[in-house]
Write a protein that holds these residues in place. Structure first.
Motif, PDB file in Angstrom:
ATOM      1  N   HIS A 160       0.834  -1.200   0.000  1.00 49.30           N
ATOM      2  CA  HIS A 160       0.000   0.000   0.000  1.00 49.30           C
ATOM      3  C   HIS A 160       0.872   1.255   0.000  1.00 49.30           C
ATOM      4  N   ASN A 161       1.933   1.251   0.801  1.00 43.88           N
ATOM      5  CA  ASN A 161       2.858   2.392   0.811  1.00 43.88           C
ATOM      6  C   ASN A 161       3.536   2.553  -0.546  1.00 43.88           C
ATOM      7  N   HIS A 162       3.887   1.451  -1.163  1.00 42.45           N
ATOM      8  CA  HIS A 162       4.521   1.533  -2.481  1.00 42.45           C
ATOM      9  C   HIS A 162       3.572   2.173  -3.495  1.00 42.45           C
ATOM     10  N   LEU A 163       2.306   1.756  -3.481  1.00 45.92           N
ATOM     11  CA  LEU A 163       1.340   2.341  -4.424  1.00 45.92           C
ATOM     12  C   LEU A 163       1.103   3.821  -4.140  1.00 45.92           C
ATOM     13  N   ARG A 164       1.069   4.208  -2.850  1.00 44.15           N
ATOM     14  CA  ARG A 164       0.906   5.629  -2.514  1.00 44.15           C
ATOM     15  C   ARG A 164       2.068   6.455  -3.067  1.00 44.15           C
ATOM     16  N   PHE A 165       3.295   5.968  -2.839  1.00 44.52           N
ATOM     17  CA  PHE A 165       4.471   6.669  -3.359  1.00 44.52           C
ATOM     18  C   PHE A 165       4.426   6.715  -4.883  1.00 44.52           C
ATOM     19  N   PHE A 166       4.122   5.602  -5.502  1.00 48.23           N
ATOM     20  CA  PHE A 166       4.078   5.534  -6.962  1.00 48.23           C
ATOM     21  C   PHE A 166       3.034   6.499  -7.529  1.00 48.23           C
ATOM     22  N   ASN A 167       1.853   6.542  -6.920  1.00 55.65           N
ATOM     23  CA  ASN A 167       0.811   7.472  -7.374  1.00 55.65           C
ATOM     24  C   ASN A 167       1.245   8.920  -7.205  1.00 55.65           C
ATOM     25  N   LYS A 168       1.933   9.203  -6.112  1.00 52.17           N
ATOM     26  CA  LYS A 168       2.405  10.572  -5.862  1.00 52.17           C
ATOM     27  C   LYS A 168       3.419  10.990  -6.941  1.00 52.17           C
ATOM     28  N   VAL A 169       4.344  10.095  -7.252  1.00 48.82           N
ATOM     29  CA  VAL A 169       5.365  10.401  -8.256  1.00 48.82           C
ATOM     30  C   VAL A 169       4.738  10.566  -9.639  1.00 48.82           C
ATOM     31  N   THR A 170       3.868   9.649 -10.014  1.00 47.50           N
ATOM     32  CA  THR A 170       3.291   9.719 -11.365  1.00 47.50           C
ATOM     33  C   THR A 170       2.307  10.869 -11.513  1.00 47.50           C
ATOM     34  N   SER A 171       1.768  11.367 -10.429  1.00 43.02           N
ATOM     35  CA  SER A 171       0.862  12.513 -10.529  1.00 43.02           C
ATOM     36  C   SER A 171       1.618  13.805 -10.838  1.00 43.02           C
ATOM     37  N   THR A 172       2.939  13.791 -10.664  1.00 43.87           N
ATOM     38  CA  THR A 172       3.722  14.995 -10.958  1.00 43.87           C
ATOM     39  C   THR A 172       3.986  15.156 -12.447  1.00 43.87           C
ATOM     40  N   PHE A 173       3.720  14.130 -13.222  1.00 42.91           N
ATOM     41  CA  PHE A 173       3.994  14.172 -14.657  1.00 42.91           C
ATOM     42  C   PHE A 173       2.676  14.143 -15.414  1.00 42.91           C
ATOM     43  N   PRO A 218      -3.459   9.753 -21.163  1.00 42.84           N
ATOM     44  CA  PRO A 218      -4.104   9.518 -19.859  1.00 42.84           C
ATOM     45  C   PRO A 218      -3.070   9.134 -18.806  1.00 42.84           C
ATOM     46  N   ASN A 219      -3.314   9.587 -17.580  1.00 45.60           N
ATOM     47  CA  ASN A 219      -2.390   9.307 -16.484  1.00 45.60           C
ATOM     48  C   ASN A 219      -2.277   7.801 -16.237  1.00 45.60           C
ATOM     49  N   THR A 220      -3.351   7.057 -16.466  1.00 45.79           N
ATOM     50  CA  THR A 220      -3.303   5.607 -16.251  1.00 45.79           C
ATOM     51  C   THR A 220      -2.339   4.929 -17.229  1.00 45.79           C
ATOM     52  N   SER A 221      -2.236   5.451 -18.442  1.00 46.21           N
ATOM     53  CA  SER A 221      -1.277   4.894 -19.414  1.00 46.21           C
ATOM     54  C   SER A 221       0.152   5.136 -18.950  1.00 46.21           C
ATOM     55  N   ILE A 222       0.395   6.301 -18.404  1.00 49.92           N
ATOM     56  CA  ILE A 222       1.726   6.622 -17.880  1.00 49.92           C
ATOM     57  C   ILE A 222       2.064   5.685 -16.723  1.00 49.92           C
ATOM     58  N   SER A 266      -2.379  -9.999 -19.684  1.00 51.94           N
ATOM     59  CA  SER A 266      -3.421 -10.268 -18.693  1.00 51.94           C
ATOM     60  C   SER A 266      -3.804  -9.035 -17.879  1.00 51.94           C
ATOM     61  N   ILE A 267      -3.025  -7.970 -17.976  1.00 55.74           N
ATOM     62  CA  ILE A 267      -3.312  -6.749 -17.226  1.00 55.74           C
ATOM     63  C   ILE A 267      -3.638  -5.661 -18.240  1.00 55.74           C
ATOM     64  N   LEU A 268      -4.916  -5.284 -18.281  1.00 53.12           N
ATOM     65  CA  LEU A 268      -5.376  -4.357 -19.312  1.00 53.12           C
ATOM     66  C   LEU A 268      -5.588  -2.932 -18.810  1.00 53.12           C
ATOM     67  N   THR A 269      -5.807  -2.772 -17.512  1.00 48.52           N
ATOM     68  CA  THR A 269      -6.058  -1.445 -16.955  1.00 48.52           C
ATOM     69  C   THR A 269      -5.236  -1.246 -15.681  1.00 48.52           C
ATOM     70  N   TRP A 270      -5.186   0.003 -15.246  1.00 47.01           N
ATOM     71  CA  TRP A 270      -4.483   0.319 -14.001  1.00 47.01           C
ATOM     72  C   TRP A 270      -5.168  -0.384 -12.828  1.00 47.01           C
ATOM     73  N   ASP A 271      -6.495  -0.441 -12.835  1.00 45.32           N
ATOM     74  CA  ASP A 271      -7.225  -1.122 -11.762  1.00 45.32           C
ATOM     75  C   ASP A 271      -6.895  -2.614 -11.726  1.00 45.32           C
ATOM     76  N   ASP A 272      -6.754  -3.246 -12.905  1.00 52.06           N
ATOM     77  CA  ASP A 272      -6.330  -4.658 -12.957  1.00 52.06           C
ATOM     78  C   ASP A 272      -4.975  -4.837 -12.271  1.00 52.06           C
ATOM     79  N   LEU A 273      -4.065  -3.944 -12.592  1.00 52.64           N
ATOM     80  CA  LEU A 273      -2.708  -4.037 -12.050  1.00 52.64           C
ATOM     81  C   LEU A 273      -2.711  -3.866 -10.537  1.00 52.64           C
ATOM     82  N   VAL A 274      -3.422  -2.869 -10.049  1.00 56.24           N
ATOM     83  CA  VAL A 274      -3.489  -2.633  -8.600  1.00 56.24           C
ATOM     84  C   VAL A 274      -4.120  -3.829  -7.897  1.00 56.24           C
TER      85      VAL A 274
END
Length: 180
Positions: free
Chosen positions: A89-102, A108-112, A136-144
């Motif tokens: 969960h911490n990894h995803l929070r950090f990852f979302n924070k970093v990718t939101s800066t770009f 779309p942000n999900t593609s990034i 097998s992973i088509l969307t960001w939600d699938d990956l999460v």
């Protein structure tokens, strides 16, 4: 006792005949053999397979002009790699924070996120992603969902919930009012 010439003759009879001018492109046809469903030539069968090397993550096509992931962004994502031993969960929070800066106006942000996520994994976690079935992973939600289920499965959630529910105050513990 055999003579040398008799031994030589016997060895020549035992060796298999040499096939000359063997064409790998032409299929081999033998009589009284049930044809196989595979109609490839011998040359095609001897080639290494080229399918099955696709990534698990499918990134939607990006039709933006001049779009590329910059190395500083990749380095920032790689500065906090997940190896499978940390809190997912911490990894995803950090990852979302970093990718939101770009941001890119046409992407779309999900593609990034789908493009960058493999760069944030290392060791056991990278092996997990590599073992996922191709495409097998088509969307960001699938990956999460797959990521969280792999590293924080529902059984772990149930275990921690049961631990919290069974907390109790011991007789020698005094409840003190906090000053704030």
């Amino acid at each position: 006792m055999r003579t040398r010439s008799q031994s030589r003759r016997r060895r020549q009879q035992q060796t298999l005949p040499v096939v000359e001018n063997f064409d790998l492109e032409e299929p081999i046809v033998e009589q009284n053999v049930v044809p196989m469903a595979d109609n490839r030539t011998m040359a095609q069968m001897l080639q290494a397979p080229i399918e099955g090397y696709e990534d698990a993550i499918v990134v939607p096509p990006i039709n933006a002009n001049n779009f590329e992931l910059k190395q500083p962004l990749i380095n920032l994502v790689q500065s906090n790699k997940f190896t499978g031993r940390q809190d997912p969960h911490n990894h995803l929070r950090f990852f979302n924070k970093v990718t939101s800066t770009f941001r890119h106006p046409e992407v779309p942000n999900t593609s990034i996120k789908l493009l960058l996520f493999p760069f944030s994994l290392d060791g056991e976690a990278r092996d997990w992603l590599d073992k996922e079935p191709p495409r097998s992973i088509l969307t960001w939600d699938d990956l999460v969902s797959k990521f969280i289920n792999q590293y924080f499965p529902p059984s772990k959630t149930t275990y921690y919930r049961n631990e919290i529910i069974t907390f109790y105050q011991k007789p020698n513990e005094i409840h003190q009012k906090k000053p704030w």
